[in-house]
Design a protein around this motif. Sequence first.
Motif, PDB file in Angstrom:
ATOM      1  N   ASP A 182       0.825  -1.298  -0.037  1.00 18.38           N
ATOM      2  CA  ASP A 182       0.020   0.089   0.067  1.00 18.38           C
ATOM      3  C   ASP A 182       0.693   1.219  -0.167  1.00 18.38           C
ATOM      4  OD1 ASP A 182      -2.296  -1.816   0.255  1.00 18.38           O
ATOM      5  OD2 ASP A 182      -2.547  -1.325   2.394  1.00 18.38           O
ATOM      6  N   LEU A 183       1.962   1.130   0.763  1.00 14.05           N
ATOM      7  CA  LEU A 183       2.929   2.344   0.752  1.00 14.05           C
ATOM      8  C   LEU A 183       3.439   2.604  -0.560  1.00 14.05           C
ATOM      9  CD1 LEU A 183       4.671   4.439   2.170  1.00 14.05           C
ATOM     10  CD2 LEU A 183       6.206   2.754   2.891  1.00 14.05           C
TER      11      LEU A 183
ATOM     12  N   ARG B  43       3.904   6.170  -5.241  1.00 17.10           N
ATOM     13  CA  ARG B  43       3.997   6.444  -6.632  1.00 17.10           C
ATOM     14  C   ARG B  43       2.727   7.828  -7.048  1.00 17.10           C
ATOM     15  NH1 ARG B  43       0.366   5.641 -10.587  1.00 17.10           N
ATOM     16  NH2 ARG B  43      -1.172   4.896  -9.199  1.00 17.10           N
ATOM     17  N   VAL B  44       1.787   7.955  -6.100  1.00 15.15           N
ATOM     18  CA  VAL B  44       0.869   8.802  -6.547  1.00 15.15           C
ATOM     19  C   VAL B  44       1.417  10.112  -5.804  1.00 15.15           C
ATOM     20  CG1 VAL B  44      -1.455   9.836  -6.014  1.00 15.15           C
ATOM     21  CG2 VAL B  44      -1.168   7.571  -6.351  1.00 15.15           C
ATOM     22  N   ARG B  45       2.122  10.203  -4.598  1.00 16.20           N
ATOM     23  CA  ARG B  45       2.692  11.272  -3.854  1.00 16.20           C
ATOM     24  C   ARG B  45       4.015  11.088  -3.543  1.00 16.20           C
ATOM     25  NH1 ARG B  45       0.212  14.198   1.448  1.00 16.20           N
ATOM     26  NH2 ARG B  45       0.558  16.352   1.065  1.00 16.20           N
ATOM     27  N   PRO B  46       4.916  11.653  -4.175  1.00 11.89           N
ATOM     28  CA  PRO B  46       6.567  11.393  -4.029  1.00 11.89           C
ATOM     29  C   PRO B  46       6.945  12.040  -2.634  1.00 11.89           C
ATOM     30  CG  PRO B  46       6.132  12.344  -6.288  1.00 11.89           C
ATOM     31  CD  PRO B  46       4.806  12.415  -5.609  1.00 11.89           C
TER      32      PRO B  46
ATOM     33  N   VAL C 157       7.505   1.203   8.738  1.00 12.18           N
ATOM     34  CA  VAL C 157       8.731   0.572   8.076  1.00 12.18           C
ATOM     35  C   VAL C 157       9.538   1.181   6.861  1.00 12.18           C
ATOM     36  CG1 VAL C 157       7.651  -1.854   8.133  1.00 12.18           C
ATOM     37  CG2 VAL C 157       7.449  -0.530   6.186  1.00 12.18           C
ATOM     38  N   ASP C 158       9.182   2.788   6.734  1.00 10.38           N
ATOM     39  CA  ASP C 158       9.876   3.506   6.039  1.00 10.38           C
ATOM     40  C   ASP C 158       9.829   4.932   6.387  1.00 10.38           C
ATOM     41  OD1 ASP C 158       9.962   5.109   3.296  1.00 10.38           O
ATOM     42  OD2 ASP C 158      10.675   3.324   2.688  1.00 10.38           O
ATOM     43  N   GLU C 159      10.832   5.750   6.343  1.00  5.06           N
ATOM     44  CA  GLU C 159      10.911   6.896   6.808  1.00  5.06           C
ATOM     45  C   GLU C 159       9.627   7.995   6.146  1.00  5.06           C
ATOM     46  OE1 GLU C 159      13.213  10.079   4.082  1.00  5.06           O
ATOM     47  OE2 GLU C 159      14.535   9.038   5.405  1.00  5.06           O
ATOM     48  N   TYR C 160       9.151   7.503   4.797  1.00  6.57           N
ATOM     49  CA  TYR C 160       8.151   8.215   4.180  1.00  6.57           C
ATOM     50  C   TYR C 160       6.614   8.268   5.061  1.00  6.57           C
ATOM     51  CZ  TYR C 160       4.579   8.859   0.484  1.00  6.57           C
ATOM     52  OH  TYR C 160       3.535   9.588  -0.216  1.00  6.57           O
TER      53      TYR C 160
END
Length: 274
Positions: free
Chosen positions: A14-15, A20-23, A123-126
């Motif tokens: 999902d991430l 992909r939609v919002r860099p 699981v990701d800094e994003y």
Amino acid sequence: MTVLDEIIEGVREDLAERRRVRPLEDVRAAALGSRPPIDAFEALGAGQGGSLAVIAEVKRSSPSKGALADIPDPAALAASYERGGAAVISVLTEERRFGGSLADLDAVRDAVDIPVLRKDFTVDEYQIWEARAHGADVVLLIVAALTDEQLAAFLALTHQLGMNAIVETHTEDEVRRAVAAEASIIGVNVRNLKTLEIDRGVFARLAHLVPSGTVVIAESGVRDAGDVGDYAGSGAHAVLVGEALVRHNDPAATIDAFRQAGRAARTAGAGARG
């Protein structure tokens, strides 16, 4: 695969789509332009005195129990939590197993004036930048899902953004890792991530490993005021409660009862030690 592994696999899928939609650069810009975060450590720190803080959760479903509540208006539910005296509102944003969304986070953030936790599997800094962009003041970092390097990096980013992190543990080793990472808020989750079974005794066995000055949160297994009192008596400064609130007709009154039970247990404990 464990239940945690399966959830994280879905979270990563999902991430990737959201990314992909919002860099990341767009999310960073939104995060840096958002309203300043509210200090959740201070909000929860009241639990280090005589009272007990309640983190009240907006939670539609869970892997262990399935559907819990419909929650057509998460903002209204969060507002009732705040009226009941909640210190922090937790909002599930994981979609596949918990039925949450970032839209829920947005709605709750606009409805309350207390800290808001984006509860997801980081699981990701994003996801940390994303949480801040949507107004979250706190993120959840699950030790079992992260390496020591990731935990340190995510904590550093959280602090860089002026946020707090609840570092969730389940075992003695995980508590030691959280302490080594200098986490200021440590959660002890009494639910086994492999079997989803609850063992409330886990909290008492692990809480004493957390150094003074750290906020200790009891997570999972709260059915009633008696459970809250037990956790408070074992050293909890706060409890995180979801199911017991979303299934209750008067969550504000339930939170108030939980706070009173926690205060009574902590006061009794202090008297016994004196």
